[in-house]
Write an enzyme that holds these catalytic residues in place. Structure first.
Site, mmCIF file in Angstrom:
data_model
loop_
_atom_site.group_PDB
_atom_site.id
_atom_site.type_symbol
_atom_site.label_atom_id
_atom_site.label_comp_id
_atom_site.label_asym_id
_atom_site.label_seq_id
_atom_site.Cartn_x
_atom_site.Cartn_y
_atom_site.Cartn_z
ATOM 1 N N GLY A 328 -22.284 70.707 4.137
ATOM 2 C CA GLY A 328 -22.777 71.843 4.254
ATOM 3 C C GLY A 328 -22.046 72.929 2.722
ATOM 4 O O GLY A 328 -21.440 72.391 2.311
ATOM 5 N N HIS A 330 -20.267 75.299 3.601
ATOM 6 C CA HIS A 330 -19.292 75.794 2.805
ATOM 7 C C HIS A 330 -18.085 75.322 2.918
ATOM 8 O O HIS A 330 -17.041 75.377 2.751
ATOM 9 C CB HIS A 330 -18.814 76.312 4.826
ATOM 10 C CG HIS A 330 -17.589 76.865 5.652
ATOM 11 N ND1 HIS A 330 -16.208 76.287 6.198
ATOM 12 C CD2 HIS A 330 -17.231 78.318 5.686
ATOM 13 C CE1 HIS A 330 -15.597 77.082 5.747
ATOM 14 N NE2 HIS A 330 -15.783 78.039 5.809
ATOM 15 N N CYS A 331 -18.523 73.687 3.507
ATOM 16 C CA CYS A 331 -17.705 72.514 2.646
ATOM 17 C C CYS A 331 -17.491 72.203 1.499
ATOM 18 O O CYS A 331 -16.261 71.946 0.997
ATOM 19 C CB CYS A 331 -18.857 71.396 3.180
ATOM 20 S SG CYS A 331 -18.970 70.962 5.021
ATOM 21 N N ILE A 332 -17.886 73.354 0.463
ATOM 22 C CA ILE A 332 -18.248 73.105 -1.073
ATOM 23 C C ILE A 332 -17.599 74.104 -1.372
ATOM 24 O O ILE A 332 -17.424 74.044 -2.935
ATOM 25 C CB ILE A 332 -19.309 72.958 -1.292
ATOM 26 C CG1 ILE A 332 -19.976 73.437 -1.466
ATOM 27 C CG2 ILE A 332 -20.461 71.491 -0.961
ATOM 28 C CD1 ILE A 332 -21.098 73.673 -2.060
#
Length: 339
Positions: A328, A330-332
């Site tokens: 999501g 936060h991951c990117i």
């Protein structure tokens, strides 16, 4: 023989995500064959970048051959840094920045092996931490631990939250005991206490990164995925993580308040990798950027974020072509704190 200096022994600590940022770093989607619709994914990435850019500067790492096309989607207000990247998960391939409260900053470069060798190649992404830290002109501490930024959450006051399903996994750090991993995380991130959650071994993209399960949102406050109904696929996993958090204290000895939010279980998709986590949102200067799935829970979670961060604007961004990759917002993203 003198002990080798670590960020912690040098007086540095990783600030909480809500501390002031200098900028956000992201990586442009590149891995052919991974994304069902690369162009749609890139449009989703650009939408997230523009939402963050309303709050703070943003730099996007882009392969040289993709620079012109990326520029056309990103526009002139987002800086581009060309780099031979393999993939697009800046939270995991990127560095962790630390500060010392005296105007000094350093960065930590952990080893990166594409979540336990799940994707090839990954040498370009393993070099991303150094590329970002060199561009930011901060000294680099290298760690031999294979670790990703999505595997930790910190409160900026010495507490580190992580999961037992991830870094101790044999696909990351064979031969490392949990205690050795804990000591390395403390030394590299400036921590005094590590709280271990069980994690989620059934989430096979990252082996249960904590940033899809629970995250600090204030000192002594953790946002965590709710249990969900009894027939939820991960009900027992959610219960185990909540149970492990209950009655915990932080590095300062304070009790920890849990704020539970649902996931996006009712979002319609047939892809088993689809990321349904609202915990996987991003706190930036004056704002919170969260996913929008077009379901009732969007509004419920938005209200929670508004209560948790009354001084910040909550921005919702549809990310169907990112979530399908297993991650999501936060991951990117990866924050660079201000000194």
């Amino acid at each position: 023989m003198a002990e080798q200096q670590s960020p912690k022994s040098a007086g540095f600590r990783m600030p909480a995500e809500w501390a002031p940022h200098l900028r956000t770093w992201m990586m442009w989607p590149t891995r052919e064959g991974f994304w069902p619709d690369m162009e749609e994914t890139r449009r989703n990435y650009a939408a997230v970048a523009h939402a963050i850019r309303e709050f703070e500067p943003l730099t996007m790492l882009v392969r040289p051959e993709d620079a012109a096309a990326a520029k056309s989607l990103l526009g002139s207000d987002i800086e581009i840094l060309t780099s031979p990247i393999d993939d697009s998960w800046a939270r995991d391939a990127g560095p962790c920045f630390l500060t010392n409260g005296k105007g000094g900053r350093v960065g930590v470069s952990f080893g990166f092996n594409a979540w336990g060798g799940k994707y090839q190649p990954f040498d370009g992404d393993d070099a991303v931490s150094d590329a970002i830290l060199n561009a930011a002109e901060v000294p680099i501490f290298h760690s031999s631990l294979i670790a990703e930024g999505g595997g930790v959450s910190v409160d900026g006051e010495g507490t580190i939250l992580t999961t037992g399903s991830c870094f101790p996994n044999a696909n990351r750090n064979p031969g490392w005991s949990r205690d050795r991993i804990e000591q390395e995380l403390k030394a590299m991130l400036g921590g005094d206490k590590v709280i271990w959650l069980p994690g989620n071994a059934e989430e096979t993209e990252t082996d249960g990164h904590v940033d899809g399960i629970a995250t600090f949102v204030a000192p002594g406050v953790v946002l965590i995925e709710a249990e969900g109904p009894a027939d939820h696929d991960w009900h027992s996993i959610n219960v185990a993580n909540i149970t492990a958090m209950e009655n915990q204290t932080d590095a300062k000895g304070r009790g920890i308040t849990l704020v539970k939010i649902p996931d996006a279980a009712s979002a319609v998709t047939s892809d088993p990798r689809f990321c349904r986590s609202y915990v996987n949102s991003y706190i930036c200067n004056g704002g919170v950027v969260m996913p929008e799935y077009g379901i009732r829970e969007d509004g419920l979670v938005r209200e929670v974020f508004q209560e948790l961060f009354p001084g910040r604007r909550v921005s919702l961004v549809p990310i169907p072509a990112i979530a399908i990759g297993g991650g999501g917002i936060h991951c990117i993203t990866q924050q660079e704190p201000a000194a």
